[in-house]
Structures are given as C-alpha cells and as structure tokens.
Design a protein around this motif. Structure first.
Motif, PDB file in Angstrom:
ATOM      1  N   PRO A 110      50.385  36.127  23.783  1.00 35.69           N
ATOM      2  CA  PRO A 110      50.327  36.365  25.231  1.00 35.69           C
ATOM      3  C   PRO A 110      51.519  37.167  25.748  1.00 35.69           C
ATOM      4  CG  PRO A 110      50.859  34.059  24.785  1.00 35.69           C
ATOM      5  CD  PRO A 110      50.613  34.709  23.453  1.00 35.69           C
ATOM      6  N   GLN A 111      51.340  37.731  26.916  1.00 32.98           N
ATOM      7  CA  GLN A 111      52.415  38.453  27.591  1.00 32.98           C
ATOM      8  C   GLN A 111      53.545  37.465  27.872  1.00 32.98           C
ATOM      9  OE1 GLN A 111      50.921  40.351  31.124  1.00 32.98           O
ATOM     10  NE2 GLN A 111      52.685  41.716  31.291  1.00 32.98           N
ATOM     11  N   GLY A 112      54.794  37.876  27.617  1.00 28.05           N
ATOM     12  CA  GLY A 112      55.914  36.979  27.858  1.00 28.05           C
ATOM     13  C   GLY A 112      56.150  36.020  26.695  1.00 28.05           C
ATOM     14  N   ASN A 152      50.316  48.289  36.133  1.00 31.30           N
ATOM     15  CA  ASN A 152      50.445  46.912  36.591  1.00 31.30           C
ATOM     16  C   ASN A 152      49.234  46.489  37.411  1.00 31.30           C
ATOM     17  OD1 ASN A 152      52.995  46.206  35.616  1.00 31.30           O
ATOM     18  ND2 ASN A 152      53.999  47.341  37.260  1.00 31.30           N
ATOM     19  N   GLY A 153      48.730  45.306  37.077  1.00 30.42           N
ATOM     20  CA  GLY A 153      47.723  44.692  37.939  1.00 30.42           C
ATOM     21  C   GLY A 153      46.309  45.229  37.828  1.00 30.42           C
ATOM     22  N   VAL A 154      46.028  46.068  36.826  1.00 27.38           N
ATOM     23  CA  VAL A 154      44.663  46.613  36.719  1.00 27.38           C
ATOM     24  C   VAL A 154      43.690  45.613  36.081  1.00 27.38           C
ATOM     25  CG1 VAL A 154      45.406  49.025  36.631  1.00 27.38           C
ATOM     26  CG2 VAL A 154      45.061  47.770  34.494  1.00 27.38           C
ATOM     27  N   GLY A 155      44.228  44.541  35.485  1.00 35.11           N
ATOM     28  CA  GLY A 155      43.343  43.513  34.919  1.00 35.11           C
ATOM     29  C   GLY A 155      43.426  43.357  33.411  1.00 35.11           C
ATOM     30  N   LYS A 156      44.487  43.897  32.799  1.00 31.96           N
ATOM     31  CA  LYS A 156      44.612  43.853  31.335  1.00 31.96           C
ATOM     32  C   LYS A 156      44.708  42.411  30.823  1.00 31.96           C
ATOM     33  CE  LYS A 156      48.405  46.370  31.304  1.00 31.96           C
ATOM     34  NZ  LYS A 156      48.601  46.455  32.774  1.00 31.96           N
ATOM     35  N   THR A 157      45.619  41.651  31.412  1.00 33.07           N
ATOM     36  CA  THR A 157      45.808  40.268  30.955  1.00 33.07           C
ATOM     37  C   THR A 157      44.568  39.424  31.258  1.00 33.07           C
ATOM     38  OG1 THR A 157      48.209  40.425  31.167  1.00 33.07           O
ATOM     39  CG2 THR A 157      47.276  38.222  31.208  1.00 33.07           C
ATOM     40  N   THR A 158      43.958  39.698  32.401  1.00 31.31           N
ATOM     41  CA  THR A 158      42.718  38.978  32.749  1.00 31.31           C
ATOM     42  C   THR A 158      41.649  39.228  31.680  1.00 31.31           C
ATOM     43  OG1 THR A 158      43.257  39.241  35.084  1.00 31.31           O
ATOM     44  CG2 THR A 158      40.967  38.698  34.550  1.00 31.31           C
ATOM     45  N   LEU A 159      41.567  40.462  31.228  1.00 32.33           N
ATOM     46  CA  LEU A 159      40.608  40.782  30.166  1.00 32.33           C
ATOM     47  C   LEU A 159      40.908  39.957  28.914  1.00 32.33           C
ATOM     48  CD1 LEU A 159      38.424  42.466  28.705  1.00 32.33           C
ATOM     49  CD2 LEU A 159      40.204  44.163  28.232  1.00 32.33           C
ATOM     50  N   HIS A 206      36.943  41.087  42.726  1.00 33.51           N
ATOM     51  CA  HIS A 206      36.271  41.516  41.509  1.00 33.51           C
ATOM     52  C   HIS A 206      37.315  42.178  40.607  1.00 33.51           C
ATOM     53  CE1 HIS A 206      32.285  43.504  39.963  1.00 33.51           C
ATOM     54  NE2 HIS A 206      32.924  42.838  39.042  1.00 33.51           N
ATOM     55  N   ILE A 207      37.763  41.497  39.559  1.00 29.21           N
ATOM     56  CA  ILE A 207      38.884  41.986  38.744  1.00 29.21           C
ATOM     57  C   ILE A 207      38.408  42.861  37.575  1.00 29.21           C
ATOM     58  CG2 ILE A 207      40.919  41.329  37.412  1.00 29.21           C
ATOM     59  CD1 ILE A 207      41.197  40.442  40.278  1.00 29.21           C
ATOM     60  N   LEU A 208      37.422  42.389  36.812  1.00 33.36           N
ATOM     61  CA  LEU A 208      36.881  43.203  35.715  1.00 33.36           C
ATOM     62  C   LEU A 208      35.483  43.668  36.120  1.00 33.36           C
ATOM     63  CD1 LEU A 208      37.878  41.011  32.609  1.00 33.36           C
ATOM     64  CD2 LEU A 208      39.206  42.853  33.704  1.00 33.36           C
ATOM     65  N   GLU A 234      49.158  47.783  26.290  1.00 37.97           N
ATOM     66  CA  GLU A 234      50.489  48.367  26.491  1.00 37.97           C
ATOM     67  C   GLU A 234      50.578  49.190  27.773  1.00 37.97           C
ATOM     68  OE1 GLU A 234      53.553  48.687  25.927  1.00 37.97           O
ATOM     69  OE2 GLU A 234      53.647  47.205  24.343  1.00 37.97           O
ATOM     70  N   GLN A 235      51.803  49.287  28.284  1.00 35.32           N
ATOM     71  CA  GLN A 235      52.087  50.251  29.343  1.00 35.32           C
ATOM     72  C   GLN A 235      53.070  51.305  28.846  1.00 35.32           C
ATOM     73  OE1 GLN A 235      52.430  49.382  33.501  1.00 35.32           O
ATOM     74  NE2 GLN A 235      52.501  47.193  33.021  1.00 35.32           N
ATOM     75  N   TYR A 236      53.754  50.995  27.725  1.00 36.93           N
ATOM     76  CA  TYR A 236      54.763  51.888  27.183  1.00 36.93           C
ATOM     77  C   TYR A 236      54.034  52.975  26.389  1.00 36.93           C
ATOM     78  CZ  TYR A 236      58.762  53.262  24.223  1.00 36.93           C
ATOM     79  OH  TYR A 236      59.718  53.950  23.541  1.00 36.93           O
ATOM     80  N   TYR A 269      35.998  37.573  38.121  1.00 36.15           N
ATOM     81  CA  TYR A 269      36.459  37.475  39.514  1.00 36.15           C
ATOM     82  C   TYR A 269      37.562  36.440  39.616  1.00 36.15           C
ATOM     83  CZ  TYR A 269      31.838  39.547  40.288  1.00 36.15           C
ATOM     84  OH  TYR A 269      30.734  40.356  40.239  1.00 36.15           O
ATOM     85  N   TYR A 270      38.516  36.650  40.518  1.00 38.71           N
ATOM     86  CA  TYR A 270      39.404  35.568  40.951  1.00 38.71           C
ATOM     87  C   TYR A 270      39.041  35.338  42.407  1.00 38.71           C
ATOM     88  CZ  TYR A 270      42.527  35.886  36.889  1.00 38.71           C
ATOM     89  OH  TYR A 270      43.061  35.865  35.624  1.00 38.71           O
ATOM     90  N   GLY A 271      38.442  34.201  42.714  1.00 40.47           N
ATOM     91  CA  GLY A 271      37.954  33.982  44.068  1.00 40.47           C
ATOM     92  C   GLY A 271      36.994  35.097  44.416  1.00 40.47           C
TER      93      GLY A 271
HETATM   94  N1  LIG Z   1      45.299  33.339  38.389  1.00 43.04           N
HETATM   95  C1  LIG Z   1      45.065  34.326  39.265  1.00 43.04           C
HETATM   96  N2  LIG Z   1      44.504  34.064  40.470  1.00 43.04           N
HETATM   97  C2  LIG Z   1      44.240  35.067  41.354  1.00 43.04           C
HETATM   98  N3  LIG Z   1      44.514  36.371  41.121  1.00 43.04           N
HETATM   99  C3  LIG Z   1      45.081  36.685  39.945  1.00 43.04           C
HETATM  100  C4  LIG Z   1      45.386  35.684  38.957  1.00 43.04           C
HETATM  101  N4  LIG Z   1      45.959  36.307  37.889  1.00 43.04           N
HETATM  102  C5  LIG Z   1      45.999  37.628  38.190  1.00 43.04           C
HETATM  103  N5  LIG Z   1      45.477  37.856  39.417  1.00 43.04           N
HETATM  104  C6  LIG Z   1      45.314  39.183  40.036  1.00 43.04           C
HETATM  105  O1  LIG Z   1      44.352  39.904  39.281  1.00 43.04           O
HETATM  106  C7  LIG Z   1      44.741  41.262  39.146  1.00 43.04           C
HETATM  107  C8  LIG Z   1      44.867  41.624  37.683  1.00 43.04           C
HETATM  108  O2  LIG Z   1      45.945  40.906  37.115  1.00 43.04           O
HETATM  109  P1  LIG Z   1      46.336  40.995  35.558  1.00 43.04           P
HETATM  110  O3  LIG Z   1      47.421  40.029  35.309  1.00 43.04           O
HETATM  111  O4  LIG Z   1      45.108  40.872  34.746  1.00 43.04           O
HETATM  112  O5  LIG Z   1      46.884  42.497  35.482  1.00 43.04           O
HETATM  113  P2  LIG Z   1      47.660  43.246  34.306  1.00 43.04           P
HETATM  114  O6  LIG Z   1      46.952  44.542  34.123  1.00 43.04           O
HETATM  115  O7  LIG Z   1      47.804  42.369  33.136  1.00 43.04           O
HETATM  116  O8  LIG Z   1      49.092  43.526  34.959  1.00 43.04           O
HETATM  117  P3  LIG Z   1      50.562  43.638  34.260  1.00 43.04           P
HETATM  118  O9  LIG Z   1      50.627  44.982  33.649  1.00 43.04           O
HETATM  119  O10 LIG Z   1      51.510  43.503  35.398  1.00 43.04           O
HETATM  120  O11 LIG Z   1      50.693  42.528  33.263  1.00 43.04           O
HETATM  121  C9  LIG Z   1      46.039  41.438  39.933  1.00 43.04           C
HETATM  122  O12 LIG Z   1      45.725  41.926  41.186  1.00 43.04           O
HETATM  123  C10 LIG Z   1      46.579  40.014  40.004  1.00 43.04           C
HETATM  124  O13 LIG Z   1      47.343  39.853  41.169  1.00 43.04           O
END
Ligand SMILES: Nc1ncnc2c1ncn2[C@@H]1O[C@H](COP(=O)(O)OP(=O)(O)OP(=O)(O)O)[C@@H](O)[C@H]1O
Ligand SMILES: [Mg+2]
Length: 230
Positions: free
Chosen positions: A82-84, A36-43, A15-17, A189-191, A10-12
């Motif tokens: 990491p990404q970037g 974009n934004g589905v939660g890949k990097t969070t995972l 519910h992200i994952l 990946e997204q590509y 969770y972020y706050g």
């Molecule tokens: N530090 C944070 N605090 C609050 N919300 C966040 C934080 N980091 C990411 N989020 C949110 O969590 C969700 C998932 O983000 P995440 O970066 O994991 O997605 P992603 O799949 O890696 O996207 P992308 O393909 O753009 O890299 C998004 O809605 C994002 O706005």
C-alpha cells in the motif's frame, strides 16, 4: 493475468472510478500514472476487495474475483504494497517478513531472493521495522509482499518520499522480478522517469478514467509527461 472490465466505484455520491477497463499481463510491468486524487489508490483498494466494487468485473488467472474477500485474493496470489508502506513498526524486520508468509500453508522459510534483492534487510534482520529509514521500510514492505511468492505484485507509489539511491535499488528489483516471468506487476506512480524506465505497458488515468494507454516505449512520444504535469 488480471482483467478489469467496466469497473465503477463511488464514495458516497461522488463517482470515483468511471468504467475502467484494462489488462495486466504476466511477466510484464504495467504502470498506471495519474495526478493526485484521480483515483489510483481507490482502484487498488477495489482490486484487493478492501472497498466493494459497485459494478463491473475483475478476473484473476481466469477466475472471477469481483466479489471475493481480500484474504481470498491474497491466497489466490495477489500481493499489495500500500501507499505509505504499512509495515509493523514494533516488529523486527524478520518478524515483518514472517508475517508475509502467514498466508502460506506450512512454514516455508523466508525466500533468500528477498535478501539478495535487498541486502539491507539481512543486515537489519533483528532491528525493529520502525527504526528503519523510509526507503528501507519500503524495501521491507516489498520484501514482505514477495515472501508469499505472488503471481501479481501491486505497488502504490513506492518512490514517494524516498531517497534516490534506494529508488534505484527498487527499480532494479522490479525489473528483475518482471524479467523472471513469474509474476505480473501493476505499478502505480506519479514519478514519471521511474515509471517510464520500468513500463512495458502504461495506463494514464484522469478523473477516474483511463484516458490513454500504450506501449511503455511510446510514453515520451505519446506526451504522457506533459499530461501529468498540467
Ligand atoms: N475513504 C474515502 N472517502 C471519501 N472520499 C475518498 C476516500 N478516499 C479517497 N477519497 C477521494 O477519492 C478521490 C480519489 O482518491 P485516491 O486516494 O484514490 O486518489 P489517488 O489517485 O490515489 O491520489 P494520490 O496520488 O494523492 O495518492 C479523491 O478525491 C479523494 O479525496
Ligand atoms: Mg494514492
């Protein structure tokens, strides 16, 4: 090699994952796709312990690492690009690669294999990381991750913003690394074309859940490309 069970994050209040479960096998490329934004990097950050998992389990090489500190995961053999591509811009290529060895006991030399895979790093050994092109920096970031001889290599969108010729070099390198059977690779990946060409196994993520998974050879038939572009 890596096993994720019912992982929640969770972020706050959001519910992200949502109850993620999957496995990453030795000697294979597991590709995780999602928009974009589905939660890949969070995972990936959760796998590295950079954000604490709220519930669920993560085990690596038979060991429960759910609550292990990030540096202990690195010591256990998990390398993360990491990404970037966060290289050290003011350090030379050589110094960046040496930083990748910092977790190894004793001072091993930089493995020659890295220069065979990415010859440009040898040519630019004494240039500052920040002076390299985006694609060269990505190669450096991967080289740095490989310096420690990982058992699991995690890559977050390595093709993002990179010219096609270098994407080809990176593709070859990933295929070579998997084929040695020495490590497992988790590629986010997204590509689509890049992901499909490398995937032994694929996972498709939408809004924090794995909604499809299967053999990489079936990605086309399973309609993964269409799912990514809607
Ligand atoms: N530090 C944070 N605090 C609050 N919300 C966040 C934080 N980091 C990411 N989020 C949110 O969590 C969700 C998932 O983000 P995440 O970066 O994991 O997605 P992603 O799949 O890696 O996207 P992308 O393909 O753009 O890299 C998004 O809605 C994002 O706005
Ligand atoms: Mg991301």
């Amino acid at each position: 090699m890596l096993k994720i069970e019912n992982l929640n994050q969770y972020y706050g209040g959001s519910h992200i994952l949502r109850g993620l479960s999957f496995e990453v096998e030795m000697g294979k490329v597991t590709t995780l796709l999602g928009r974009n934004g589905v939660g890949k990097t969070t995972l990936l950050k959760t796998l590295m312990g950079l954000v604490k998992s709220k519930s669920g389990g993560i085990s690596f090489a038979g060991r429960d690492i759910t609550h292990a500190a990030p540096h202990d995961r690195v010591k256990a053999g998990i390398a993360y690009v990491p990404q970037g591509r966060e290289i050290f811009p003011r350090l030379t290529v050589q110094e960046n690669l040496l930083m990748g060895l910092a977790t190894c006991p004793g001072r091993a030399p930089i493995p020659e294999r890295i220069f065979e895979m990415f010859p440009v790093l040898k040519q630019m050994l004494h240039r500052r990381g920040g002076d390299l092109s985006g694609g060269q920096q990505q190669q450096l970031a991967i080289g740095r991750a490989l310096a420690m001889g990982p058992k699991l290599l995690i890559l977050d969108e390595p093709t993002e913003g990179i010219q096609p010729s270098i994407i080809k070099d990176i593709e070859r390198a990933i295929r070579l690394l998997a084929s040695t059977g020495e490590m497992a690779i988790l590629l986010v990946e997204q590509y689509y074309d890049f992901a499909e060409s490398l995937a032994d196994q694929y996972l498709l993520m939408e809004r924090g859940e794995i909604i499809m998974q299967g053999n990489g050879k079936n990605m086309q038939n399973d309609g993964v490309r269409e799912r990514l572009s809607v």
